[in-house]
Design a protein around this motif. Structure first.
Motif, PDB file in Angstrom:
ATOM      1  N   PRO A  25       0.812  -1.228   0.000  1.00 29.22           N
ATOM      2  CA  PRO A  25       0.000   0.000   0.000  1.00 29.22           C
ATOM      3  C   PRO A  25       0.843   1.274   0.000  1.00 29.22           C
ATOM      4  CG  PRO A  25      -0.272  -1.230   2.066  1.00 29.22           C
ATOM      5  CD  PRO A  25       0.586  -2.055   1.186  1.00 29.22           C
ATOM      6  N   ILE A  26       2.016   1.214   0.663  1.00 27.49           N
ATOM      7  CA  ILE A  26       2.880   2.411   0.695  1.00 27.49           C
ATOM      8  C   ILE A  26       3.406   2.682  -0.722  1.00 27.49           C
ATOM      9  CG2 ILE A  26       4.888   3.463   1.791  1.00 27.49           C
ATOM     10  CD1 ILE A  26       4.587   1.361   4.023  1.00 27.49           C
ATOM     11  N   GLU A  27       3.804   1.578  -1.382  1.00 26.54           N
ATOM     12  CA  GLU A  27       4.333   1.712  -2.741  1.00 26.54           C
ATOM     13  C   GLU A  27       3.241   2.221  -3.685  1.00 26.54           C
ATOM     14  OE1 GLU A  27       6.107  -1.842  -4.192  1.00 26.54           O
ATOM     15  OE2 GLU A  27       6.811  -0.883  -6.020  1.00 26.54           O
ATOM     16  N   GLN A  28       2.037   1.691  -3.484  1.00 31.86           N
ATOM     17  CA  GLN A  28       0.911   2.108  -4.321  1.00 31.86           C
ATOM     18  C   GLN A  28       0.658   3.605  -4.134  1.00 31.86           C
ATOM     19  OE1 GLN A  28      -0.597   0.591  -6.599  1.00 31.86           O
ATOM     20  NE2 GLN A  28      -2.336   1.959  -6.950  1.00 31.86           N
ATOM     21  N   GLY A  29       0.722   4.047  -2.862  1.00 35.18           N
ATOM     22  CA  GLY A  29       0.520   5.458  -2.549  1.00 35.18           C
ATOM     23  C   GLY A  29       1.564   6.314  -3.247  1.00 35.18           C
ATOM     24  N   ARG A  30       2.832   5.849  -3.181  1.00 37.83           N
ATOM     25  CA  ARG A  30       3.917   6.610  -3.806  1.00 37.83           C
ATOM     26  C   ARG A  30       3.726   6.652  -5.329  1.00 37.83           C
ATOM     27  NH1 ARG A  30       9.191   8.670  -3.517  1.00 37.83           N
ATOM     28  NH2 ARG A  30       8.772   9.115  -1.336  1.00 37.83           N
ATOM     29  N   ARG A  31       3.290   5.521  -5.894  1.00 38.63           N
ATOM     30  CA  ARG A  31       3.085   5.461  -7.347  1.00 38.63           C
ATOM     31  C   ARG A  31       1.979   6.445  -7.762  1.00 38.63           C
ATOM     32  NH1 ARG A  31       2.713   0.242  -7.956  1.00 38.63           N
ATOM     33  NH2 ARG A  31       4.854  -0.124  -8.548  1.00 38.63           N
ATOM     34  N   GLU A  32       0.902   6.446  -6.962  1.00 37.47           N
ATOM     35  CA  GLU A  32      -0.209   7.355  -7.281  1.00 37.47           C
ATOM     36  C   GLU A  32       0.243   8.809  -7.167  1.00 37.47           C
ATOM     37  OE1 GLU A  32      -3.427   6.187  -4.767  1.00 37.47           O
ATOM     38  OE2 GLU A  32      -3.822   4.385  -5.944  1.00 37.47           O
ATOM     39  N   GLN A  33       1.089   9.048  -6.149  1.00 35.99           N
ATOM     40  CA  GLN A  33       1.594  10.413  -5.952  1.00 35.99           C
ATOM     41  C   GLN A  33       2.422  10.844  -7.173  1.00 35.99           C
ATOM     42  OE1 GLN A  33       4.221  10.799  -2.628  1.00 35.99           O
ATOM     43  NE2 GLN A  33       3.191  12.635  -1.927  1.00 35.99           N
TER      44      GLN A  33
END
Ligand code: ADP
Length: 440
Positions: A207-215
């Motif tokens: 989820p952290i990686e997903q958040g960073r990707r979305e950012q």
């Protein structure tokens, strides 16, 4: 499958190593402690058993008057002992039963070890009246370890001295086997732990990686959206320098409209970043929903007229109870949905704003159009930031942020939003909100 961000790959490996390393260290430390305790206990028990055995054998020697080869061999074989007997310093013939040099050396060394201990005063002194036995551990020059017992049995005409050796090879073998088992068990456990840590940390980081990707995507899309009006502004500004006063006015008005567009986009992005940080304010207050819908309808009437779309509103005939929610935010959501409905419905189309109360629980606001509609595979995607089904089709003031903002607001108000196909074509957006459970 989406490609992993290099930074997260590195963190993932490090976390795996750390988790597996720490658990492996704890496991190994516990194994070592267990082995130490178990081996000490094993040795202690074995030595106690040897001492008990020696007491019995010494007592037997005391009782016997004649020591036959058969009797001595029986003691030796049943316990895997080496026995050497001397009568007043004269070796028994039994001692010569086999010419094993290794055994002989061990016996001599054990005797020397005992005598040096006795000389130093650590062994029992020879008594004229009582038999005695002394057990000790020693290592022969060839490295083999033994438990040894030196016993003295006084007789009328002198002393019978008995030396008994018990090899510790069996015990050592038992300890070695136990250690090998533990090492193998630890290797398998560490491998399993590493595997578990790998998948566990991967799941943890997802989820952290997903958040960073979305950012990252958000920043890339935002830069892209800002670049277009900025390029127009810059080209207008440079054209302005050489233009006639009449043309300059035209350029200036373009600069103003592009500037306003940029400012609106920046406002939208700020709103979304606030909602990500859960910091956009929600002010619940008593709100008349039917009045709110009428206000929204009136606000969009001119746009509908301009686009030659028939916009209507449908409210329940009976009075609708007021709700405890943030009216301004709800208005914002309705505005986004109406703006979209009017934008994606061709001239001559119909747009209907309606209210369906489900007293006392909740109420649903519907925005129904008979426009171009949304294909099923697009329905989930359109709530993503900067997503536009067909970017070339959208008007200039559509950045693909409207529905993501609407979704954030509806969530903050404790409700839900969904899309249905309008029978006969077009889309219907349904916003369901609780009467009084707005999240604050
Ligand atoms: P935009 O600012 O581009 O309208 P939105 O987030 O509001 O961004 O909408 C995302 C996309 O969803 C739009 O680009 C459009 O393709 C589609 N969409 C939204 N509302 C409707 C509608 N009423 N009818 C058809 N398509 C719609």
């Amino acid at each position: 499958m989406t490609e992993r961000l290099p930074m997260f790959q590195k963190i993932h490996y490090r976390l795996t190593f750390l988790c597996a390393g720490i658990t492996a260290f704890i496991l190994l430390a516990m194994s070592c402690i267990y082995l130490y305790v178990s081996e000490s206990g094993l040795k202690q028990n074995q030595f106690l058993a040897f001492q008990r055995d020696m007491s019995t054998i010494t007592a037997n020697f005391e009782q016997q008057t004649i020591f036959t080869h058969e009797w001595l061999s029986k003691i030796e074989n049943s316990n895997s002992y080496f026995i050497t007997v001397t009568d007043n310093g004269v070796p028994f013939l039994f001692n010569e039963r086999n010419g094993d040099a290794k055994r002989k050396t061990a016996e001599e060394e054990a005797l020397a070890c005992y005598r040096s201990g006795a000389a130093a005063g650590t062994a029992n002194p020879l008594s004229d009246y009582n038999s005695y036995h002394r057990e000790f551990e020693f290592t022969a020059s060839d490295g083999e370890e033994y438990y040894a017992c030196f016993a003295g049995i006084p007789r009328e005409n002198g002393t019978i001295e008995v030396l008994i050796l018990s090899s510790l090879t069996g015990l050592r073998h038992q300890i070695r086997t136990q250690r090998i088992r533990f090492v193998l068990l630890d290797i398998v456990s560490v491998a399993l732990l590493a595997l578990f840590s790998y998948f566990f940390t991967k799941k943890l980081l997802a989820p952290i990686e997903q958040g960073r990707r979305e950012q990252n995507e958000f920043i890339a899309s935002a830069s892209h959206e800002l670049r277009t009006p900025l390029a127009v502004i810059l080209s207008c500004a440079s054209a302005c320098e050489k233009a006639s006063p009449g043309e300059q006015n035209g350029f200036l008005s373009t600069i103003h409209s592009e500037g306003r567009q940029m400012s609106r986009l920046i406002d939208d992005m700020l709103f979304l970043s606030q909602s990500d940080a859960h910091s956009f304010p929600v002010n619940p207050e008593r709100t008349d929903i039917d009045t709110l819908l009428l206000d929204s309808f009136e606000a969009f009437e001119p746009m509908a007229k301009e686009k030659r779309i028939s916009l209507s509103v449908s409210l329940p005939e009976t009075a609708v109870p007021s709700c405890l929610c943030d009216g301004e935010r709800l208005k914002q959501v309705i505005a986004i949905l109406l703006h979209n409905a009017l934008s994606y419905t061709p001239a001559g189309g119909l747009v209907l704003l309606s209210l369906e109360p489900e007293i006392p629980e909740s109420f649903t606001v519907k925005v129904i159009d008979n426009g171009i509609g949304i294909p099923d595979e697009e329905k989930a995607k359109i709530f993503r930031r900067f997503y536009r089904s067909d970017p070339s089709r959208s008007a200039k003031d559509h950045f693909g942020l409207g529905l993501s903002i609407a979704l954030e607001i509806v969530r903050a108000l404790g409700g839900s939003i969904r899309i249905e196909d309008t029978p006969g074509g077009g889309s219907t957006f349904l916003v369901r909100l609780p009467y009084s459970r707005a999240k604050i």
